[in-house]
Design an enzyme around this catalytic site. Structure first.
Site, mmCIF file in Angstrom:
data_model
loop_
_atom_site.group_PDB
_atom_site.id
_atom_site.type_symbol
_atom_site.label_atom_id
_atom_site.label_comp_id
_atom_site.label_asym_id
_atom_site.label_seq_id
_atom_site.Cartn_x
_atom_site.Cartn_y
_atom_site.Cartn_z
ATOM 1 N N SER A 32 -18.248 17.502 0.541
ATOM 2 C CA SER A 32 -17.287 16.607 -0.406
ATOM 3 C C SER A 32 -16.713 17.148 -1.528
ATOM 4 O O SER A 32 -15.714 16.562 -2.311
ATOM 5 C CB SER A 32 -18.214 15.321 -1.069
ATOM 6 O OG SER A 32 -19.347 16.353 -1.607
ATOM 7 N N ASN A 118 -29.036 13.733 -6.175
ATOM 8 C CA ASN A 118 -29.009 12.314 -6.162
ATOM 9 C C ASN A 118 -28.761 11.644 -7.345
ATOM 10 O O ASN A 118 -27.895 10.695 -7.731
ATOM 11 C CB ASN A 118 -29.997 11.635 -5.361
ATOM 12 C CG ASN A 118 -30.329 12.093 -4.033
ATOM 13 O OD1 ASN A 118 -29.320 12.958 -3.515
ATOM 14 N ND2 ASN A 118 -31.476 11.976 -3.222
ATOM 15 N N THR A 163 7.162 -24.549 -10.697
ATOM 16 C CA THR A 163 6.113 -24.910 -9.892
ATOM 17 C C THR A 163 6.504 -24.840 -8.536
ATOM 18 O O THR A 163 7.549 -25.419 -8.362
ATOM 19 C CB THR A 163 5.093 -25.946 -10.344
ATOM 20 O OG1 THR A 163 5.938 -27.308 -10.134
ATOM 21 C CG2 THR A 163 4.845 -26.194 -11.986
ATOM 22 N N HIS A 164 5.625 -24.471 -7.526
ATOM 23 C CA HIS A 164 5.952 -24.373 -6.108
ATOM 24 C C HIS A 164 7.295 -23.639 -6.035
ATOM 25 O O HIS A 164 7.944 -23.718 -4.901
ATOM 26 C CB HIS A 164 6.123 -25.815 -5.617
ATOM 27 C CG HIS A 164 4.837 -26.590 -5.866
ATOM 28 N ND1 HIS A 164 3.628 -26.658 -5.096
ATOM 29 C CD2 HIS A 164 4.536 -27.482 -6.880
ATOM 30 C CE1 HIS A 164 2.812 -27.497 -5.661
ATOM 31 N NE2 HIS A 164 3.464 -27.959 -6.775
ATOM 32 N N SER A 285 20.588 2.942 -1.555
ATOM 33 C CA SER A 285 20.612 3.110 -0.090
ATOM 34 C C SER A 285 21.518 4.036 0.515
ATOM 35 O O SER A 285 22.693 4.518 0.066
ATOM 36 C CB SER A 285 21.186 1.609 0.561
ATOM 37 O OG SER A 285 21.435 1.685 1.800
ATOM 38 N N LYS A 291 23.905 -0.846 -3.146
ATOM 39 C CA LYS A 291 22.438 -1.096 -3.475
ATOM 40 C C LYS A 291 21.873 -0.538 -4.296
ATOM 41 O O LYS A 291 21.901 0.551 -4.881
ATOM 42 C CB LYS A 291 21.619 -0.974 -1.960
ATOM 43 C CG LYS A 291 21.884 -1.683 -1.000
ATOM 44 C CD LYS A 291 21.712 -3.231 -1.192
ATOM 45 C CE LYS A 291 20.348 -3.777 -1.094
ATOM 46 N NZ LYS A 291 19.401 -3.539 0.258
ATOM 47 N N ASN A 293 18.179 -1.110 -5.475
ATOM 48 C CA ASN A 293 16.715 -1.567 -4.899
ATOM 49 C C ASN A 293 15.634 -1.730 -5.886
ATOM 50 O O ASN A 293 15.608 -0.505 -6.479
ATOM 51 C CB ASN A 293 16.494 -1.083 -3.724
ATOM 52 C CG ASN A 293 17.422 -1.241 -2.347
ATOM 53 O OD1 ASN A 293 18.183 -2.601 -2.489
ATOM 54 N ND2 ASN A 293 17.520 -0.391 -1.601
ATOM 55 N N GLU A 298 8.470 -3.043 -5.758
ATOM 56 C CA GLU A 298 7.995 -3.411 -4.432
ATOM 57 C C GLU A 298 6.962 -2.359 -4.153
ATOM 58 O O GLU A 298 5.975 -2.878 -3.531
ATOM 59 C CB GLU A 298 9.234 -2.940 -3.361
ATOM 60 C CG GLU A 298 10.407 -3.757 -3.580
ATOM 61 C CD GLU A 298 11.589 -3.261 -2.682
ATOM 62 O OE1 GLU A 298 11.622 -3.445 -1.598
ATOM 63 O OE2 GLU A 298 12.484 -2.752 -3.217
ATOM 64 N N TYR A 325 -31.490 7.031 -1.818
ATOM 65 C CA TYR A 325 -30.061 7.364 -1.528
ATOM 66 C C TYR A 325 -29.858 7.540 -0.019
ATOM 67 O O TYR A 325 -30.737 7.870 0.757
ATOM 68 C CB TYR A 325 -30.042 8.934 -2.096
ATOM 69 C CG TYR A 325 -28.605 9.799 -1.714
ATOM 70 C CD1 TYR A 325 -27.643 9.387 -2.631
ATOM 71 C CD2 TYR A 325 -28.618 10.344 -0.633
ATOM 72 C CE1 TYR A 325 -26.413 10.061 -2.362
ATOM 73 C CE2 TYR A 325 -27.336 11.106 -0.451
ATOM 74 C CZ TYR A 325 -26.095 10.820 -1.244
ATOM 75 O OH TYR A 325 -25.047 11.444 -0.936
ATOM 76 N N LYS A 333 -16.609 7.828 -3.684
ATOM 77 C CA LYS A 333 -15.618 8.477 -4.568
ATOM 78 C C LYS A 333 -14.148 8.347 -4.291
ATOM 79 O O LYS A 333 -13.396 7.870 -5.054
ATOM 80 C CB LYS A 333 -16.113 10.045 -4.581
ATOM 81 C CG LYS A 333 -17.429 10.280 -5.497
ATOM 82 C CD LYS A 333 -17.941 11.679 -5.266
ATOM 83 C CE LYS A 333 -19.208 11.583 -5.353
ATOM 84 N NZ LYS A 333 -19.976 10.704 -4.314
#
Ligand code: ARG
Length: 467
Positions: A32, A118, A163-164, A285, A291, A293, A298, A325, A333
């Site tokens: 690890s 542990n 709304t919606h 782009s 563009k 963007n 995003e 353990y 982790k």
């Protein structure tokens, strides 16, 4: 896969009962160090507290305890300067102990008295995530401040509320931005909550059952700033609830950021065109020269799925584990670290976007022109005159239908257009239908009227600064 490793098992912390070697693939598979090395400071800090306690309780002589503390402090100073050595130790605990042995000799072998990896790893991990909680809190506060500043800057911007995703009623942009300040306030509460429960000490549980040595767990807890000692040694080494809570808090932060980013993406589109996102948070782009963007927004929306995955992975990893353990726990982790790194980065990028974002006031207002978002005003106007709201709602609906048929927005309807639907409609209705009037009318506590939003700004500012 099956080539025997030349690496003798006796080179490990646990080599005694093994005669041969560890398969090289298994060594790499179970190591690890590549990801737990980031806990090296916590490992040294917790080891120093443990070594001091071993001296204070007489389990080691004070000279031995001091040698260990000095050696660990020297190591911390050295690694702060040089960074960690690259080597093939299996984990950070082995790396610290073996390096200490190179520096201080055989006494290093006494550090692990009354301790197991542990309880050690659980302690390191809690210390690490405790710092993570503090970093998250500060970064969340930074974003809240950016949102407050933007709300102030855009206090006069009126835009459609949805709304919606249909025009519902106009609201102040500042009101909309403040909604996120409150969400992030709850996120900070959750982070503080998670921090409170993770701030308890596992060290002293040893492997699972406790130890025969007369350790002083309270002393170690005090040294490391833990508020309490975990009462059950099995629970102390097996519990990862704190990591789940941490991931859940990160997940909610990300869900909030993702909703906000979705809105920024919409608002920046040509269809809306209400905001201008700062150029340094957008990209172009390779083929379409026009563009700009909203990549930052995003990508944050996209990374949200990854943090949710970290949470689900942790819960699933834990669900079948018998006490105490199990090596499965090592999988705790990477997901927690990934969630922490991702959430911090996303908060920072969002803060930058918000700081540089400007509303196009005229465009936001123009979006309301010719729409029906004043319809509730007509119903409220009639209800205020004693018409039951349900009936008033119906009348307003009929007026909406008539406006639609005439190709007009509600605010463009004349008295003559509307009076046939109710004798109670008079001249004084007309000024109530403009977007600014509709917004100004929402004077209830928490509403979008400018004076209420100013009050809210003050309250939000006090909340952000912890007053
Ligand atoms: N690398 C291990 C982990 O992260 C440390 C604890 C190892 N304990 C053990 N009994 N093998 O969980």
């Amino acid at each position: 896969m099956s080539t025997p490793s030349p690496d003798p098992a006796s080179g490990k912390l646990w080599g005694g009962r093994f005669t041969g070697s560890v398969n090289a693939a298994l060594h790499a598979f179970q190591a690890s160090l590549p990801f737990d090395m980031r806990m090296w400071r916590e490992d040294i800090t917790a080891s120093i507290a443990h070594a001091r306690m071993l001296g204070a309780t007489g389990i080691l002589s004070s000279a031995e305890s001091q040698q260990l503390v000095d050696g660990l402090e020297a190591l911390r100073a050295e690694w702060t300067h040089t960074g960690l050595p690259v080597n093939d130790q299996e984990d950070i605990h082995s790396l610290v102990e073996s390096t200490l042995r190179e520096r201080v000799g055989a006494v290093a072998g006494k550090l692990h008295t009354a301790r197991s990896r542990n309880d050690q790893v659980a302690t390191d991990f809690r210390l690490y995530l405790r710092n993570g909680c503090d970093a998250l809190d500060a970064t969340l506060q930074g974003l809240q401040r950016a949102l407050l500043a933007s709300a102030e800057l855009h206090i006069d911007v009126v835009m459609p509320g949805f709304t919606h995703l249909q025009h519902a009623q106009p609201v102040l942009a500042a009101h909309h931005l403040l909604a996120y300040v409150w969400m992030l306030g709850r996120d900070r509460e959750r982070v503080a909550d998670a921090r409170g429960r993770l701030n308890r000490l596992p060290l002293g549980a040893a492997a699972l059952a406790g130890t025969k040595f007369p350790i002083d767990r309270e002393m170690v807890a005090r040294e490391l700033g833990f508020a309490a000692v975990l009462e059950n040694s099995l629970d102390a080494v097996a519990d990862r609830d704190f990591a789940v809570e941490f991931l859940a808090a990160c997940s909610l932060v990300m869900m909030h950021l993702s909703r906000f980013c979705e809105e920024l993406i919409l608002w920046a589109s040509q269809e809306f065109f209400w905001v201008d996102l700062p150029e340094e948070y957008c990209t172009g782009s390779s083929i379409m020269p026009q563009k700009k963007n909203p990549d930052g927004a995003e990508l944050i929306r996209g990374k949200t799925g990854r943090v949710f995955g970290d949470l689900l992975g942790m819960l699933t990893m834990l669900k079948g584990l018998p006490l105490a353990y199990n090596k499965d726990l090592q999988e705790d982790k990477e997901s927690a670290f990934d969630a922490l790194d991702t959430t911090l980065a996303c908060l920072e990028i969002t803060t930058g976007m918000v700081s540089g974002m400007r509303f196009r006031r005229e465009r936001a207002l123009a979006a309301l022109a010719g729409d029906m978002s004043a319809a509730t005003e007509i119903a409220d106007y009639l209800a205020q005159q004693g018409v039951p709201f349900r009936e008033a709602h119906h009348v307003s609906g009929e007026i909406v239908r008539a406006a639609e048929a005439q190709g007009k927005g509600l605010a463009e309807m004349t008295l003559a257009d509307m009076q046939p639907f109710s004798p109670l409609i008079r001249e004084d209705l007309l000024p109530l239908l403009s977007p600014h009037a509709v917004v100004a009318a929402k004077t209830s506590r928490g509403g979008t009227a400018p004076e209420r939003v100013r009050e809210q700004l003050d309250r939000a500012r006090a909340m952000v600064d912890g007053e």
